[in-house]
Design an enzyme around this catalytic site. Structure first.
Site, mmCIF file in Angstrom:
data_model
loop_
_atom_site.group_PDB
_atom_site.id
_atom_site.type_symbol
_atom_site.label_atom_id
_atom_site.label_comp_id
_atom_site.label_asym_id
_atom_site.label_seq_id
_atom_site.Cartn_x
_atom_site.Cartn_y
_atom_site.Cartn_z
ATOM 1 C CB CYS A 29 -39.218 2.823 -12.880
ATOM 2 S SG CYS A 29 -38.541 2.477 -11.228
ATOM 3 C CB CYS B 289 -0.972 -0.030 1.171
ATOM 4 S SG CYS B 289 -0.248 -0.472 2.767
ATOM 5 N N GLY C 133 2.851 -0.162 3.751
ATOM 6 C CA GLY C 133 3.054 -1.609 3.677
ATOM 7 C C GLY C 133 2.657 -2.345 4.927
#
Length: 829
Positions: free
Chosen positions: A759, A469, A472
């Site tokens: 909808c 990352c 880490g």
């Protein structure tokens, strides 16, 4: 500690006896009194009115320590004198007996004078080292008692100092003469390493967290999440931040400091751990993994384990073997992972050198390059073409962008020695892009899909999977733990999150960095346990449909009904609909049960001078390839048409899908928000009908939308589907397949801005369209479908998406029709 207590107690007794002896003698000229006074003020001075001048001689005895710890008293006589015509400085008034104690605890011998006055001194007050004066003889018994007590005290002090030095020396040896420091749970703080090694901290509580059987997982998670995750926080805080003594000599070298992204996230050179810690680890470590950890020697060191990744040294480059990366064990696999920090610009070459030397085939990246405008990781790959990093050439072969992650395929090759050139290798990078800047993903579904893909694509005989990352440890640790615990769940039908996190923290400190990440691990495990793996190859869909139509033994439901029952059991988070439930916005909702969640509601600009005008009943919905692919909206009410068009304009939506008629079964379902002819204005928005075309099951309307305030216009296309009956579902999926294809074609021409779908309430038919569009896109791209998880994800983003069992079944039928109808079906087999 017991021996120290006895020594102090013995010394206190001697002092008490001596003090009592001293108080039995009246003070006289030759009497010596034992007091305790400040080192900066050897004698208190008191001004008294007198016509003569006086001097006070104070004899002090304080222990002075030489480097070799030899104790010898030094006698200092303090002479205070003051010459004045009308005043004298006298000795402090004497007290009969007792011991005077000063704050700093230095013992002094002071001569007392009752009425005697010495010869006056010339000049001001001064201090000089002299030999004691001889005074008239007096009773020497109290003097002897005091000297005995003082000698005893000095012996005690000497013993205490020797014991302290021996203990300090022992700790220093245990530290292997290197910089060691410990880290706490929680967020990374940039702190400098301590120069003195500290012993590893024991868990903050003796409470035990044994492995959990999977059938108890849901119950335990609910219990621990009560009271704002109180028990989870306690469990996380009980984790040993670093159950070993971290030896980071290489990482702390001056040459390597610039290679570390954070000064307190460093790989271990070696592991040193107390015998008690070894026993604790062994109790919670599976037998196979215990072999990997090794045995402790007499000093408590795990001598055969080195978690730091060592690079092959570059000739002539000092400390070129260092990279901030650590080997991490899997569930029952030694060094399955390498946990690394996100490469910095100056360490990208080392990163690729590690990939090559460790024979890595898979890279897992769990950070974005920038988060909150802060660089988290250098881009260590080219956008296209090829680039050379040190002695490794990297070329991009393929890039696939999906909603939660991106897959990049690289071809790498060592360069330099042409005669000994190694063959090319294929590297796959899985880049998880859905981790938010703060906290954790709101659902573990994406992470579980991502993890499954990583597991499936990593070659069997490849080297360690590199996971990184930024630091880490946090997200990296979360990924590693989920992977290991899923393996344990399948193997043993139980999980041991606490035990496993404790063990991998012995390989790299702070793995799993926050309590939120810790809870996320449990949520991912529960998600997998409750719902399992519901992905299907398209070739197995027909068999699956036959299976789910069969009754489940012991129940009245078939498999399809049980699937939908699981979906309807997902809790609707009413407490996260704050804006939609405001009194000013309630009248803007068509159905009160369908209100957008706060985290993904569509926000429109506030109208000048009017409050609560940023709300519209609509939610952003993720698609297959990108986030916020759709805007799921209710059909506009007559008084919300302007808000509807402001939303279309603000979010640059160029495609509108309408799945309802204006009126059904005698009830108004949607206000007409477009002109039948000519143009109509809604506030600052003017809508003009440019073209209307009837297709087999839908109508296409081309609308010119103008913002009169900005004096800009856009082309908007509306797809009005007529194939949905007033009751039930369409008789076949052909019309839905056609309109989905038409919308996707329009998107390619107009740009990938959100598709607005509505909808009446913006849930049932709207959810069905979004689900089918997402599923069919994945079928075309991967030959895989997952109707269950797709609908589940939709329901987590907006309440009641895909509202009925019929609509859920319709999703399966349309996918089957699509597979049967298209010639691409041959490619799926």
């Amino acid at each position: 500690m017991d021996s120290w207590f006895i020594l102090v107690l013995f010394g206190s007794g001697l002092i008490h006896v001596s003090a009592n002896n001293a108080t039995t003698v009246s003070p006289s000229l030759g009497t010596t009194r034992l007091i305790k006074t400040s080192t900066t003020e050897l004698a208190k001075e008191e001004n008294k009115t007198s016509n003569s001048t006086s001097s006070v001689i104070s004899l002090s005895v304080a222990p002075t320590f030489s480097p070799n710890l030899t104790l010898e008293p030094t006698y200092v006589t303090t002479v205070n004198s003051s010459h004045s015509d009308n005043g004298t400085r006298r000795a402090a008034s004497t007290e009969s007996g007792g011991t005077t104690i000063s704050p700093n605890g230095s013992w002094l011998i002071e001569n007392q004078f009752t009425d005697a006055i010495t010869e006056p001194w010339e000049g001001n007050s001064s201090t000089a080292a002299t030999t004691p004066e001889t005074f008239p003889p007096a009773d020497e018994t109290p003097i002897i008692a005091v000297m005995v007590a003082l000698s005893s005290l000095l012996v005690i002090v000497f013993i205490i100092i020797v014991l302290y030095m021996l203990r300090f020396k022992k700790y220093k040896q245990a530290g292997s003469h290197s910089n060691s420091f410990r880290l706490s749970n929680g967020r990374t703080e940039d702190v400098e390493p301590q120069s003195v090694p500290l012993l590893a901290r024991s868990p903050s509580t003796n409470r035990k967290y044994p492995p959990l059987p999977v059938d108890k997982l849901e119950e335990e998670i609910n219990r621990r999440m009560a009271d704002d995750n109180k028990l989870f926080r306690e469990e996380f805080n009980a984790l040993p931040a670093c159950p070993i003594q971290a030896t980071c000599e290489a990482a702390s070298k001056e040459e390597n400091k610039e290679k570390n992204r954070y000064v307190n996230i460093l790989p271990f050179l070696s592991l040193a751990v107390s015998k008690d810690a070894v026993k604790a680890l062994n109790k919670t470590t599976p037998l196979l993994e215990r072999r990997f950890i090794g045995k402790s020697n007499s000093r408590g060191c795990l001598s055969d384990d080195h978690s730091r990744v060592h690079l092959t040294p570059v000739e002539g480059v000092p400390d070129s073997d260092y990279i901030n990366a650590s080997f991490i064990n899997g569930y029952q696999e030694k060094n399955k992972f390498i946990a690394a920090q996100g490469p910095k610009e100056e360490t990208v070459n080392d990163f690729w050198r590690m990939i090559w030397e460790q024979n890595t085939a898979t890279i897992v990246m769990v950070t974005n390059l920038k988060e909150r405008k802060e660089c988290k990781c250098a881009q260590y790959w080219p956008d296209q073409g090829c680039w050379t990093y040190g002695n490794v050439r990297v070329s991009v072969e393929d890039v696939t962008v999906l909603v939660d992650y991106t897959v990049r395929k690289f071809c790498i090759q060592q360069v330099g020695d042409v005669t000994n050139r190694k063959p090319q290798r294929l590297i796959t990078q899985f880049h998880f892009t859905s981790w938010p800047d703060f906290g954790v993903p709101f659902t573990p579904i994406g992470m579980l899909k991502f993890l499954k893909k990583v597991k499936a694509c990593n070659p069997q005989y490849a080297g360690a999977i590199v996971v990184h990352c930024s630091a880490g440890v946090g997200r990296t640790g979360t990924f590693v733990v989920i992977d290991a615990m899923l393996d344990m769940m399948h193997s043993e039908r139980k999980v041991d999150v606490y035990g496993f996190v404790s063990r991998i923290r012995a390989q790299r400190c702070q793995m799993v960095q926050t309590d939120m990440q810790y809870v996320f691990i449990y949520q991912a495990l529960l998600e997998h346990y409750l719902y399992g793996d519901t992905e299907l190859e398209v070739t197995s869909l027909e068999t699956h449909l036959q299976k789910i139509y069969n009754k489940i033994p012991g129940t009245s439901n078939n498999g399809l009904e049980e699937e939908f029952k699981k979906l309807t059991s997902i809790k609707i988070q009413n407490d996260k609909m704050r804006t939609g439930n405001l009194p000013a916005n309630m009248k803007k909702n068509r159905v009160l049960q369908i209100i957008p969640y706060e985290f993904n509601r569509v926000i429109i600009p506030v109208k000048r001078g009017e409050e609560n005008t940023d709300y519209v009943n609509a939610s952003f919905i993720d698609g297959y390839r990108q986030k916020d692919s759709y805007i799921a909206s209710q059909g506009p009410l007559l008084h919300t048409i302007e808000d509807f068009w402001r939303m279309i304009w603000e979010w640059k939506s160029c495609s509108i899908v309408m799945l309802t008629e204006l009126e059904e079964r005698g009830q108004e379902k949607c206000a007409q928000y477009w002109p039948s002819d000519g143009l109509v204005s809604y506030g600052d928005i003017t809508v003009e009908l440019k073209k209307e075309e009837e297709c087999e099951s839908y109508t296409v309307r081309d609308l010119l939308v103008t913002n009169t305030r900005e004096n800009k216009s856009r082309q908007i296309r509306q797809f009005h589907f007529h194939g949905w009956p007033e009751v039930g579902i369409p008789s076949d999926g052909k019309g839905m397949i056609n309109i989905i294809a038409a919308v996707q074609k329009q998107q390619q021409q107009s740009g990938n801005h959100p598709i607005t779908v509505h909808c009446s309430a913006g849930a049932g038919r709207t959810g069905t369209f979004c689900a089918l569009s997402t599923v069919l896109e994945r079928v075309k791209a991967e030959g895989i479908l997952d109707v269950f998880q797709t609908v589940k994800s939709l329901r987590l983003q907006r309440p009641h998406m895909v509202q009925t069992l019929e609509q859920y079944e319709f999703c399966y039928k349309v996918v089957q029709e699509y597979i049967d109808a298209f010639s691409d079906y041959a490619n799926f087999k």
